[in-house]
Design a protein around this motif. Structure first.
Motif, PDB file in Angstrom:
ATOM      1  N   THR A   1      46.644 -12.083   4.715  1.00  0.00           N
ATOM      2  CA  THR A   1      47.630 -12.548   3.725  1.00  0.00           C
ATOM      3  C   THR A   1      48.524 -13.647   4.322  1.00  0.00           C
ATOM      4  O   THR A   1      48.957 -14.543   3.607  1.00  0.00           O
ATOM      5  CB  THR A   1      48.476 -11.383   3.152  1.00  0.00           C
TER       6      THR A   1
ATOM      7  N   SER B   1      48.800 -17.209   2.503  1.00  0.00           N
ATOM      8  CA  SER B   1      50.130 -17.562   1.982  1.00  0.00           C
ATOM      9  C   SER B   1      50.666 -18.857   2.570  1.00  0.00           C
ATOM     10  O   SER B   1      51.716 -19.329   2.149  1.00  0.00           O
ATOM     11  CB  SER B   1      51.174 -16.490   2.340  1.00  0.00           C
TER      12      SER B   1
ATOM     13  N   TRP C   1      37.239  -1.185  -9.626  1.00  0.00           N
ATOM     14  CA  TRP C   1      37.925  -1.881  -8.536  1.00  0.00           C
ATOM     15  C   TRP C   1      37.718  -1.172  -7.209  1.00  0.00           C
ATOM     16  O   TRP C   1      37.546  -1.814  -6.173  1.00  0.00           O
ATOM     17  CB  TRP C   1      39.413  -2.090  -8.858  1.00  0.00           C
TER      18      TRP C   1
ATOM     19  N   ARG D   1      44.627   3.591  -5.430  1.00  0.00           N
ATOM     20  CA  ARG D   1      45.010   2.442  -4.596  1.00  0.00           C
ATOM     21  C   ARG D   1      45.986   1.544  -5.361  1.00  0.00           C
ATOM     22  O   ARG D   1      45.693   1.141  -6.488  1.00  0.00           O
ATOM     23  CB  ARG D   1      43.782   1.590  -4.260  1.00  0.00           C
ATOM     24  N   PRO D   2      47.115   1.199  -4.745  1.00  0.00           N
ATOM     25  CA  PRO D   2      48.025   0.280  -5.444  1.00  0.00           C
ATOM     26  C   PRO D   2      47.434  -1.128  -5.558  1.00  0.00           C
ATOM     27  O   PRO D   2      46.705  -1.577  -4.653  1.00  0.00           O
ATOM     28  CB  PRO D   2      49.272   0.271  -4.569  1.00  0.00           C
ATOM     29  N   GLY D   3      47.737  -1.789  -6.663  1.00  0.00           N
ATOM     30  CA  GLY D   3      47.152  -3.098  -6.952  1.00  0.00           C
ATOM     31  C   GLY D   3      47.395  -4.139  -5.862  1.00  0.00           C
ATOM     32  O   GLY D   3      46.548  -4.998  -5.620  1.00  0.00           O
ATOM     33  N   HIS D   4      48.553  -4.065  -5.178  1.00  0.00           N
ATOM     34  CA  HIS D   4      48.840  -5.117  -4.201  1.00  0.00           C
ATOM     35  C   HIS D   4      47.939  -5.027  -2.969  1.00  0.00           C
ATOM     36  O   HIS D   4      47.934  -5.927  -2.142  1.00  0.00           O
ATOM     37  CB  HIS D   4      50.328  -5.101  -3.803  1.00  0.00           C
ATOM     38  N   GLN D   5      47.187  -3.936  -2.852  1.00  0.00           N
ATOM     39  CA  GLN D   5      46.245  -3.848  -1.720  1.00  0.00           C
ATOM     40  C   GLN D   5      44.904  -4.475  -2.050  1.00  0.00           C
ATOM     41  O   GLN D   5      44.010  -4.513  -1.219  1.00  0.00           O
ATOM     42  CB  GLN D   5      46.043  -2.380  -1.339  1.00  0.00           C
ATOM     43  N   GLN D   6      44.755  -4.928  -3.284  1.00  0.00           N
ATOM     44  CA  GLN D   6      43.458  -5.476  -3.703  1.00  0.00           C
ATOM     45  C   GLN D   6      43.475  -6.991  -3.612  1.00  0.00           C
ATOM     46  O   GLN D   6      44.378  -7.643  -4.138  1.00  0.00           O
ATOM     47  CB  GLN D   6      43.157  -5.031  -5.137  1.00  0.00           C
ATOM     48  N   LEU D   7      42.485  -7.531  -2.931  1.00  0.00           N
ATOM     49  CA  LEU D   7      42.451  -8.984  -2.698  1.00  0.00           C
ATOM     50  C   LEU D   7      41.212  -9.614  -3.339  1.00  0.00           C
ATOM     51  O   LEU D   7      40.752 -10.655  -2.899  1.00  0.00           O
ATOM     52  CB  LEU D   7      42.460  -9.265  -1.190  1.00  0.00           C
TER      53      LEU D   7
ATOM     54  N   HIS E   1      44.826 -14.534  -2.880  1.00  0.00           N
ATOM     55  CA  HIS E   1      46.228 -14.193  -2.608  1.00  0.00           C
ATOM     56  C   HIS E   1      46.971 -15.496  -2.374  1.00  0.00           C
ATOM     57  O   HIS E   1      46.424 -16.430  -1.788  1.00  0.00           O
ATOM     58  CB  HIS E   1      46.286 -13.308  -1.350  1.00  0.00           C
TER      59      HIS E   1
ATOM     60  N   ALA F   1      45.571 -18.126  -5.503  1.00  0.00           N
ATOM     61  CA  ALA F   1      45.153 -16.899  -6.199  1.00  0.00           C
ATOM     62  C   ALA F   1      44.535 -17.278  -7.539  1.00  0.00           C
ATOM     63  O   ALA F   1      44.928 -18.260  -8.170  1.00  0.00           O
ATOM     64  CB  ALA F   1      46.358 -15.986  -6.392  1.00  0.00           C
TER      65      ALA F   1
END
Ligand code: HEM
Length: 434
Positions: A68, A72, A303, A365-371, A375, A379
């Motif tokens: 990330t 970023s 997912w 799994r929380p969405g922010h862990q999915q790439l 990112h 993105a």
């Protein structure tokens, strides 16, 4: 659930170091081959022992925090390497070849307005209808060649009906897209035939779009309502001249829609359904969730399945100036300007520092862990329609009884250039009929 479909041998770094000392070219070949066939075990070893894996040809980044960081920092790790091929095909700059420019900011903003997230329910319905039509047609055969007759069929239908870009016909649009994406993202050795096929396809595609834009504009001048498609919305929007959105910008950004979609969506569908079919107990629960009136229950299975084989395993970047990656941690590594960096979302999504019990198939799994959709700066623009299309097609498929893997070779995904799925035959209905 373990690493289904992968061998776990370990010892990659010893074999790599030995090959590098003996014959650097063979070491490079080994890494490329492992990334294709053994990526999960290779990345597990790298995350543990050499999380920023520096080779003479490229640097592979495997931990979540570092992947990330790379994605970023667009002014350090750029997409400049994509630009020459994409520009040559499209006849002008496209957002995925430009970082931190006014053009990227403006074009992405404009296209985000046109791809209104409120469209997703309609897009989901459309994808479901197209999928059911394809499955009805295949049903009497007791099998479906899923890549072309289902996944690409739906992706091209969404391009036609939602983007407003049918092409002269679906087959031509499919051919254009494959030619341009192959050169842009898979022609690593710069094969001139692949390059010229892409330039030719791009010229045909943009000429078609210019013609269609002129027709839409003429219809508007004649007082007709324009279709409520992405193209119709763009053609019906007049921005002040100083903003810089001329007709060429509209054409290039319209061209980007099938380029973003027609390979990636079938790629993700093929990977996710294969991972589900490889896990019978999970599959049984997914089929049950597919019957739930709330589609979100089913989507979680898609997912999590995709995490076990994401379509985009590596995202390439060019290091523009010297940078210390993971600064302040024990793995801090200087990355010199000019380094070709491969950020590995497929590895990051197995990083136990961030993802709990990464080898387990879990639905929480929380969405922010999915790439899956990248990112940061680049993105995915099409994330909203892409999400519902991928999930709804797989939901309609798994609602059919008896969907199953067939024995290899046809029961395995065949890929062109080792990347783009081309053939994947699935059994449908009662066994023994295929
Ligand atoms: C399942 C389908 C899709 C997947 C898995 C996917 C994945 C991705 C990923 C991983 C990136 C980041 C690339 C990078 O950082 O190097 C990306 C960017 C992008 N995607 Fe998608 N995508 C999908 C569908 C779509 C659709 C439907 C569109 C168009 C409507 C689209 C348009 C784009 C564009 C234009 C970018 C570049 C954005 C920028 O440069 O700022 N994609 N996509």
């Amino acid at each position: 659930m373990g690493a289904v479909g992968q061998t776990t041998t370990g010892g990659y770094l010893e074999r790599y170091d030995e090959a590098l000392a003996r014959d650097p070219t063979s070491a490079f070949g080994l890494v490329r081959e492992w990334m294709r066939t053994d990526w999960r075990a290779l990345f597990a070893e790298l995350r543990e022992r050499r999380p920023i894996f520096v080779t003479p040809a490229f640097t592979v980044v495997t931990r979540f925090a570092d992947v990330t960081e790379v994605l970023s920092r667009e002014s350090v790790f750029s997409v400049r390497a994509f630009a020459p091929r994409l520009d040559a095909a499209l006849g002008g700059p496209f957002m995925l070849g430009r970082d931190a420019t006014a053009m990227n900011w403006r074009d992405k903003g404009l296209m985000r307005v046109m791809l209104d997230p409120r469209d997703v329910d309609g897009v989901r319905e459309l994808a479901g209808r197209l999928a059911d039509e394809a499955l009805d047609a295949a049903w009497p055969d007791g099998r479906v060649e899923a890549v072309h007759s289902l996944f690409r069929h739906v992706a091209l239908g969404v391009c036609a009906e939602y983007f407003g870009f049918p092409g002269p016909d679906a087959q031509t649009l499919s051919r254009w897209t494959r030619a341009i994406v192959t050169d842009g993202f898979a022609n690593f050795l710069g094969d001139p035939d692949v390059q010229s096929a892409s330039v030719q396809a791009g010229a045909e595609m943009t000429a078609y779009l210019r013609g269609r834009l002129a027709e839409l504009r003429a219809a508007r001048r004649a007082g007709h309502d324009l279709p409520d498609t992405v193209f119709g919305r763009l053609a019906g929007t007049t921005l002040p001249a100083g903003i810089g959105v001329d007709d060429e910008r509209v054409v290039v950004n319209m061209a980007g829609l099938p380029l973003g979609f027609v390979e990636s969506a079938p790629g993700a569908m093929a990977e996710a359904v294969e991972q589900l079919l490889l896990r019978p107990p999970v599959l049984a629960r997914a089929v049950e969730a597919a019957r739930d009136p709330d589609p979100a229950r089913f989507d979680g299975y898609v997912w999590e399945a995709l995490r076990f084989s994401p379509f985009f395993k590596l995202l390439p970047r060019l290091c523009e100036h010297d940078h210390v990656l993971a600064a302040g941690t024990p793995r801090a590594t200087p990355i010199p300007a000019g380094t070709f960096v491969l950020a590995a979302p497929a590895s990051a999504m197995f990083d136990a520092d961030v993802v709990a019990e990464p080898d387990e198939f879990r639905l929480d799994r929380p969405g922010h862990q999915q790439l899956f959709f990248g990112h940061g700066h680049h993105a995915c623009l099409g994330v909203h329609p892409a999400r519902v299309v991928v999930c709804e097609v797989l939901r309609r498929l798994l609602l059919r009884p008896g969907v199953r893997l067939l024995p290899p070779p046809e029961g395995r995904v065949a890929r062109s250039h080792g990347i783009f799925p081309d053939r994947f035959v699935l059994g449908l209905g009662p066994e023994g009929q295929e």
